[in-house]
Structure formats: structure tokens, C-alpha cells
Design a protein around this motif. Sequence first.
Motif, PDB file in Angstrom:
ATOM      1  N   PRO A  68      -0.650  13.190 -11.159  1.00  0.00           N
ATOM      2  CA  PRO A  68      -0.725  13.742 -12.513  1.00  0.00           C
ATOM      3  C   PRO A  68      -0.581  12.687 -13.601  1.00  0.00           C
ATOM      4  N   ASN A  69       0.023  11.559 -13.293  1.00  0.00           N
ATOM      5  CA  ASN A  69       0.215  10.489 -14.274  1.00  0.00           C
ATOM      6  C   ASN A  69      -1.022   9.595 -14.344  1.00  0.00           C
ATOM      7  N   PRO A  70      -1.152   8.748 -15.367  1.00  0.00           N
ATOM      8  CA  PRO A  70      -2.353   7.926 -15.529  1.00  0.00           C
ATOM      9  C   PRO A  70      -2.626   7.016 -14.331  1.00  0.00           C
ATOM     10  N   ARG A  71      -3.906   6.732 -14.115  1.00  0.00           N
ATOM     11  CA  ARG A  71      -4.309   5.886 -12.989  1.00  0.00           C
ATOM     12  C   ARG A  71      -3.850   4.438 -13.164  1.00  0.00           C
ATOM     13  N   THR A  72      -3.433   4.080 -14.353  1.00  0.00           N
ATOM     14  CA  THR A  72      -2.906   2.735 -14.603  1.00  0.00           C
ATOM     15  C   THR A  72      -1.460   2.597 -14.149  1.00  0.00           C
ATOM     16  N   GLU A  73      -0.889   3.676 -13.612  1.00  0.00           N
ATOM     17  CA  GLU A  73       0.484   3.684 -13.112  1.00  0.00           C
ATOM     18  C   GLU A  73       0.479   4.022 -11.627  1.00  0.00           C
ATOM     19  N   PRO A  74       1.511   3.613 -10.887  1.00  0.00           N
ATOM     20  CA  PRO A  74       1.566   3.986  -9.468  1.00  0.00           C
ATOM     21  C   PRO A  74       1.832   5.469  -9.277  1.00  0.00           C
ATOM     22  N   GLY A  75       1.259   6.000  -8.205  1.00  0.00           N
ATOM     23  CA  GLY A  75       1.531   7.386  -7.834  1.00  0.00           C
ATOM     24  C   GLY A  75       2.511   7.483  -6.688  1.00  0.00           C
ATOM     25  N   HIS A  76       2.454   6.518  -5.780  1.00  0.00           N
ATOM     26  CA  HIS A  76       3.370   6.462  -4.645  1.00  0.00           C
ATOM     27  C   HIS A  76       3.262   5.086  -4.014  1.00  0.00           C
ATOM     28  N   GLU A  77       3.969   4.862  -2.928  1.00  0.00           N
ATOM     29  CA  GLU A  77       3.863   3.618  -2.180  1.00  0.00           C
ATOM     30  C   GLU A  77       3.106   3.858  -0.877  1.00  0.00           C
ATOM     31  N   VAL A  78       2.637   2.770  -0.287  1.00  0.00           N
ATOM     32  CA  VAL A  78       2.066   2.833   1.058  1.00  0.00           C
ATOM     33  C   VAL A  78       2.753   1.794   1.926  1.00  0.00           C
ATOM     34  N   ALA A  79       2.846   2.116   3.205  1.00  0.00           N
ATOM     35  CA  ALA A  79       3.346   1.160   4.186  1.00  0.00           C
ATOM     36  C   ALA A  79       2.161   0.425   4.794  1.00  0.00           C
ATOM     37  N   VAL A  80       2.184  -0.894   4.739  1.00  0.00           N
ATOM     38  CA  VAL A  80       1.095  -1.725   5.272  1.00  0.00           C
ATOM     39  C   VAL A  80       1.380  -2.034   6.734  1.00  0.00           C
ATOM     40  N   ALA A  81       0.412  -1.782   7.591  1.00  0.00           N
ATOM     41  CA  ALA A  81       0.584  -2.004   9.025  1.00  0.00           C
ATOM     42  C   ALA A  81       0.577  -3.497   9.334  1.00  0.00           C
ATOM     43  N   GLY A  82       1.580  -3.941  10.088  1.00  0.00           N
ATOM     44  CA  GLY A  82       1.673  -5.345  10.466  1.00  0.00           C
ATOM     45  C   GLY A  82       0.532  -5.773  11.373  1.00  0.00           C
ATOM     46  N   GLY A  83       0.154  -7.036  11.286  1.00  0.00           N
ATOM     47  CA  GLY A  83      -0.884  -7.572  12.142  1.00  0.00           C
ATOM     48  C   GLY A  83      -2.297  -7.230  11.717  1.00  0.00           C
ATOM     49  N   THR A  84      -2.450  -6.597  10.556  1.00  0.00           N
ATOM     50  CA  THR A  84      -3.775  -6.226  10.075  1.00  0.00           C
ATOM     51  C   THR A  84      -4.304  -7.256   9.080  1.00  0.00           C
ATOM     52  N   LEU A  85      -5.593  -7.174   8.821  1.00  0.00           N
ATOM     53  CA  LEU A  85      -6.191  -8.022   7.790  1.00  0.00           C
ATOM     54  C   LEU A  85      -5.533  -7.751   6.445  1.00  0.00           C
ATOM     55  N   LEU A  86      -5.307  -6.478   6.124  1.00  0.00           N
ATOM     56  CA  LEU A  86      -4.668  -6.142   4.852  1.00  0.00           C
ATOM     57  C   LEU A  86      -3.301  -6.792   4.731  1.00  0.00           C
ATOM     58  N   ALA A  87      -2.511  -6.747   5.797  1.00  0.00           N
ATOM     59  CA  ALA A  87      -1.181  -7.366   5.770  1.00  0.00           C
ATOM     60  C   ALA A  87      -1.275  -8.859   5.514  1.00  0.00           C
ATOM     61  N   SER A  88      -2.253  -9.516   6.130  1.00  0.00           N
ATOM     62  CA  SER A  88      -2.398 -10.960   5.929  1.00  0.00           C
ATOM     63  C   SER A  88      -2.831 -11.285   4.504  1.00  0.00           C
ATOM     64  N   ILE A  89      -3.535 -10.361   3.860  1.00  0.00           N
ATOM     65  CA  ILE A  89      -4.003 -10.580   2.487  1.00  0.00           C
ATOM     66  C   ILE A  89      -2.882 -10.390   1.478  1.00  0.00           C
ATOM     67  N   VAL A  90      -2.146  -9.287   1.602  1.00  0.00           N
ATOM     68  CA  VAL A  90      -1.148  -8.958   0.567  1.00  0.00           C
ATOM     69  C   VAL A  90       0.218  -9.555   0.863  1.00  0.00           C
ATOM     70  N   GLY A  91       0.495  -9.895   2.118  1.00  0.00           N
ATOM     71  CA  GLY A  91       1.768 -10.513   2.455  1.00  0.00           C
ATOM     72  C   GLY A  91       2.971  -9.648   2.143  1.00  0.00           C
ATOM     73  N   ALA A  92       2.833  -8.341   2.329  1.00  0.00           N
ATOM     74  CA  ALA A  92       3.913  -7.410   2.016  1.00  0.00           C
ATOM     75  C   ALA A  92       3.873  -6.227   2.974  1.00  0.00           C
TER      76      ALA A  92
END
Length: 238
Positions: free
Chosen positions: A144-168
Motif C-alpha cells: 500500500p505504500n509508495p514503490r520508492t519505499e520497501p514493502g518487506h524483506e527477502v531472504a537471499v539463498a546462499g550459493g546463488t548468483l544473486l547472493a554473490s552479486i549482493v553479498g547479503a
Amino acid sequence: MAKRPVIGVTLDAEPAGGWSKLPWYALRRNYFSSVIAAGGLPVALPHHPELAAEYLDALDGLLVTGGAFDVDPALWGGGAPHPKVTLKPGRTDFELAAVREALARDIPLLGICGGQQLLAVAFGGTLIQHIPDEVEGALAHEQPNPRTEPGHEVAVAGGTLLASIVGAKTLAVNSAHHQAVATPGKGAVVNAVAPDGVVEGVEHPGYRFALGVQWHPEYAVDPRDPAIFDAFVRASRG
């Protein structure tokens, strides 16, 4: 100075009315500015499935964007469309043809929001047609809040390309979707999940760079979002 890789960016399409008396294409500027900031040269791709191969001849990478529409469930064996489903067959036909051509050539792909869902379908995956009907206790994925703000968090799966990119291990994300990936497809993996279990990203390790995220990193809601574009453009350099 190194030559910028050419990044094809898919467009949204609307019928006559509103901005123009004739049918028109449109896309938010922050998709393009994010590609430019990462070192790419973005070009817009009109919806002509028969030209997908010729487009890919000229491209180094393909960015499949989001929009207020859904992938036709007929494309992944989902049965009749849910009443909340909105289709744009001309756009989907083109994007699916372009994605399949990019995969066949192993050209880097980045799918955002609906583009991530389309990527999963191209991998042979399936979707949830309407999250509130299928996920008990689901978060407000159409925040419901603006798209320029976070809506929730996500858990990044370890060992994935995404994890290697964001480092979090977690990212703050904006959320603007009522559908989600149910299964990522043969050989593909889930790389991020919301607290309610909804899939928030997919990728396929069998390709040089085939990554999809459900949120909109072009808004840079999380300070690590630009790294996704950086990695995509870097992969597109060959």
C-alpha cells in the motif's frame, strides 16, 4: 573507454486512449537510467515476435521489464485465467520469443517482476495465479505504500548468483505483484524468498547469466540493488 554493451529493454504497451489517441508504448525512465548507470547502452524493443532473432543479433543483453499484466496461464498449464489476471498477449508473445532466443544463444538475461515470472515460464516453471487465494497468511505483495519505499524483506539463498552479486543474506524490497513463481523450472533454482514463503527470485546456473527478481531494483530501495544491474551489464560485455 570500453564500448558500452547494447541492452535490449522490453516495453509496456497500451491501447488507444489516455496518453495517445493511437496505441502506444511506454516505460518508466528509471529502467533506462539504471542500465546507463551500470555502463550499458539501453535500446527499446517494440513487440514483434517475428523479429526476435534479428533483435538478438544486435544485442549483448536482454532486460525483461515488469508491468500491470500477467503471463497467460495457458503458457504454463495453469488452466483458465483467474478473474484478477490481466493479459497482454502481444507483449507476452514477443517477450517469450525474445527470452527463448536469448537463452538459445546464452545471451545475458535479467527479468524484473513480471519479467522474472516470464523467465521462470521459459525455464519450464509454473506460477501462482493470485497470491491471496493460494498462500495462507500472505504478505501484502501489492504494497500500500509508495514503490520508492520497501514493502518487506527477502531472504537471499546462499550459493546463488544473486547472493554473490549482493553479498547479503537479506534485502529490503518493494513489492508490486499479485502473482508469483510456484516452481522455477527444470535446472533453475529459487534465489530469494519472502517471509511468507513466496518466491522472490529465480536463476538458472546452466546459463552465463539468467537472473530474475520479483522486486524492482531500478528504484534502488535497497543500497545493494544497483549491484544487480552492474553484474548484468558486466556479464553482457562478454
